[in-house]
Design a protein around this motif. Structure first.
Motif, PDB file in Angstrom:
ATOM      1  N   TYR A 225      27.023  42.860  33.086  1.00  0.00           N
ATOM      2  CA  TYR A 225      27.710  42.997  34.421  1.00  0.00           C
ATOM      3  C   TYR A 225      26.350  43.053  35.559  1.00  0.00           C
ATOM      4  O   TYR A 225      25.341  43.310  35.201  1.00  0.00           O
ATOM      5  CB  TYR A 225      28.495  44.090  34.690  1.00  0.00           C
ATOM      6  CG  TYR A 225      27.806  45.561  34.166  1.00  0.00           C
ATOM      7  CD1 TYR A 225      27.340  46.587  35.342  1.00  0.00           C
ATOM      8  CD2 TYR A 225      27.750  46.009  33.033  1.00  0.00           C
ATOM      9  CE1 TYR A 225      26.669  47.679  35.054  1.00  0.00           C
ATOM     10  CE2 TYR A 225      27.148  47.081  32.722  1.00  0.00           C
ATOM     11  CZ  TYR A 225      26.589  47.940  33.660  1.00  0.00           C
ATOM     12  OH  TYR A 225      25.993  49.249  33.324  1.00  0.00           O
TER      13      TYR A 225
ATOM     14  N   VAL B 157      31.906  48.763  33.543  1.00  0.00           N
ATOM     15  CA  VAL B 157      30.960  47.371  34.172  1.00  0.00           C
ATOM     16  C   VAL B 157      30.935  47.634  35.642  1.00  0.00           C
ATOM     17  O   VAL B 157      30.846  46.382  36.294  1.00  0.00           O
ATOM     18  CB  VAL B 157      31.906  46.219  33.918  1.00  0.00           C
ATOM     19  CG1 VAL B 157      31.829  45.813  32.076  1.00  0.00           C
ATOM     20  CG2 VAL B 157      33.312  45.938  34.332  1.00  0.00           C
TER      21      VAL B 157
ATOM     22  N   HIS C 141      34.098  46.882  40.060  1.00  0.00           N
ATOM     23  CA  HIS C 141      35.322  45.934  39.558  1.00  0.00           C
ATOM     24  C   HIS C 141      36.645  46.964  39.693  1.00  0.00           C
ATOM     25  O   HIS C 141      37.571  46.399  38.974  1.00  0.00           O
ATOM     26  CB  HIS C 141      35.102  45.343  38.245  1.00  0.00           C
ATOM     27  CG  HIS C 141      33.776  44.482  38.264  1.00  0.00           C
ATOM     28  ND1 HIS C 141      34.054  43.111  38.710  1.00  0.00           N
ATOM     29  CD2 HIS C 141      32.520  44.501  37.668  1.00  0.00           C
ATOM     30  CE1 HIS C 141      32.871  42.530  38.764  1.00  0.00           C
ATOM     31  NE2 HIS C 141      32.073  43.420  38.286  1.00  0.00           N
TER      32      HIS C 141
ATOM     33  N   SER D  38      27.472  46.010  41.163  1.00  0.00           N
ATOM     34  CA  SER D  38      28.715  45.356  41.053  1.00  0.00           C
ATOM     35  C   SER D  38      30.029  46.351  41.076  1.00  0.00           C
ATOM     36  O   SER D  38      29.803  47.631  40.947  1.00  0.00           O
ATOM     37  CB  SER D  38      29.064  44.640  39.849  1.00  0.00           C
ATOM     38  OG  SER D  38      28.800  45.589  38.652  1.00  0.00           O
TER      39      SER D  38
END
Length: 438
Positions: A146, A161, A152, A150
């Motif tokens: 990942y 992740v 998610h 980031s």
């Protein structure tokens, strides 16, 4: 109840997301009562431009007649029916329509698995990738790659992740291990996949724009390079289009801009036009076929939600996609993107307290220069914008603009003018004489 009574009750009974409640109790936030088009009204009748599409989801604005009518018509049929052992027309039609507008290229997304928010859509993609390899007998493939910074979602798999330490580091003891790589670093990613690729189930990324990180833009060609490296080293690719999907970057999906088709793709937010919770994980036939087998082989994907494929939400989503076509939403967006770029360059960029403006389509991040954390300058800008009649949101000291795709040119001018004035007022800088304000 009066507005004062509602505020008092709010402080007594609610716990707001991503909100320090001690500070919340000291502020009189608007209590939104109704909306239409790109405007929201609070319980005192004060109007606000919705500059963030009510958290990036109301792509066609509020109270769109076609979506209103679709939801009302569905209420007269059935509000909810499980997808476990049953199906319904709306889920079938929506899946067909979603696949018809999905990215096209060297592979094809052919299957739709419903859930109810972006985090669960990503969680499903992770679990599908993990189980797919296990079924194939490659049980060593347990890791996920990942990107740094980031985001998610906030369920445990999605947080595992996630690369934003402010949001995610607290929960690390609860999470599975992943491999974090720097966005934009193709050589670094190849080193990781060359050394550890045979232990990696999938790579997950937000294509083109990392939204919650403050609108971090990927360099041109990066997405395509990642796809090619995943293919080279036999790693599945998951694209999180929760924020970037449904026109936000100027095309229906961000992946289209570099001709990329992932093995798994998650969508949510704009899927229902902001009307009802619904998400979907799209998969290629290769992934789907891996789960087929006799019952006693236990290849079944044992995952589901009570509101998976909810009929009301599916009706809203079908209507949302129909509006894209009927109103040529993406075609009409092109001149607005040019106008937005001009307005930001002429009005916001000259402000001394603005370090950088990052934009892809209608996804805008205005990064301020450094201020002390305790100043909460991004938040102060949102308060100043609210006083002037617009709702914007900060990501730290990055001011986010992401209006409905349906916003008119005059509304767009007003939104940028208010944002300009709010930044100037909150940060204590002068607005250059050449800059037009509201």
């Amino acid at each position: 109840m009066t507005t004062a009574e509602l505020r008092a009750a709010d402080r007594d009974v609610l716990w707001h997301p991503f909100t320090q409640q001690q500070g919340w109790s000291a502020e009189d936030a608007p209590i939104i009562e109704r909306g239409e088009g790109c405007t929201l009204w609070d319980t005192d009748g004060v109007a606000y431009l919705d500059g963030v599409s009510s958290l990036w989801c109301t792509v066609h604005g509020h109270r769109h007649p076609a979506i209103d009518a679709a939801v009302k018509a569905q209420v007269d049929r059935v509000a909810h029916s499980t997808m476990l052992g049953l199906s319904h027309p709306g889920a079938i039609e929506l899946a067909s329509r979603l696949l018809a507008v999905a990215p096209r290229g060297d592979r094809e997304l052919t299957r739709v698995f419903y859930s109810d928010n972006g985090s669960t859509a990503n969680e499903i993609a992770l679990k599908m990738a993990f189980q797919w390899w296990k079924i194939r007998g490659e049980e060593q493939r347990t890791k996920f790659v990942y990107l740094d910074m980031s985001y998610h979602g906030d369920t445990i798999g999605s947080v595992s992740v996630g690369g934003i330490d402010l949001f995610h580091s607290m929960f690390r003891p609860m999470l599975f291990d992943g491999i974090r790589v720097s966005p934009g670093d193709v050589d670094g990613l190849e080193r990781v996949l060359r050394e550890s690729g045979d232990t990696v189930a999938a790579l997950i990324m937000e294509p083109l724009v990392q939204g919650a990180a403050g609108m971090i833009m990927h360099p041109e060609g990066y997405l395509r390079a990642v796809r090619e490296l995943c293919d080279k080293y036999g790693v599945l690719m998951i694209c999180d289009e929760v924020a970037t999907g449904f026109g936000r970057t100027g095309t229906m999906f961000a992946c289209e801009q570099e001709g990329v088709v992932p093995d798994l793709m998650s969508v949510a937010k704009g899927l229902t036009g902001g009307y009802l919770p619904l998400a979907a994980t799209l998969a290629t036939e290769r992934i789907f076929a891996g789960f087929l087998g006799r019952f006693e082989e236990f290849r079944t994907f044992f995952h589901g939600h009570t509101y998976t494929g909810n009929p009301l939400a599916c009706a809203a989503a079908i209507a949302t996609l129909e509006v894209f076509e009927a109103e040529d939403t993406l075609g009409a967006l092109a001149p607005k993107l040019e106008l937005l770029e001009t307005l930001l360059e002429e009005s916001v960029a000259p402000l001394a307290s603005v370090r950088e403006i990052r934009r892809r389509g209608f996804m805008v991040g205005i990064e301020l220069v450094d201020f002390p954390v305790e100043a909460r300058m991004g938040h102060q800008v949102t308060l100043a914008a609210r006083e002037r009649g617009a709702i914007v949101r900060p990501l730290g000291d990055v001011i986010v603009l992401m209006p409905p795709l349906s916003i008119g040119a005059d509304e767009l001018r007003r939104l940028v003018a208010i944002t300009t004035e709010a930044i100037a007022a909150a940060t204590g800088v002068a607005v250059p004489e050449s800059v037009c304000t509201a």
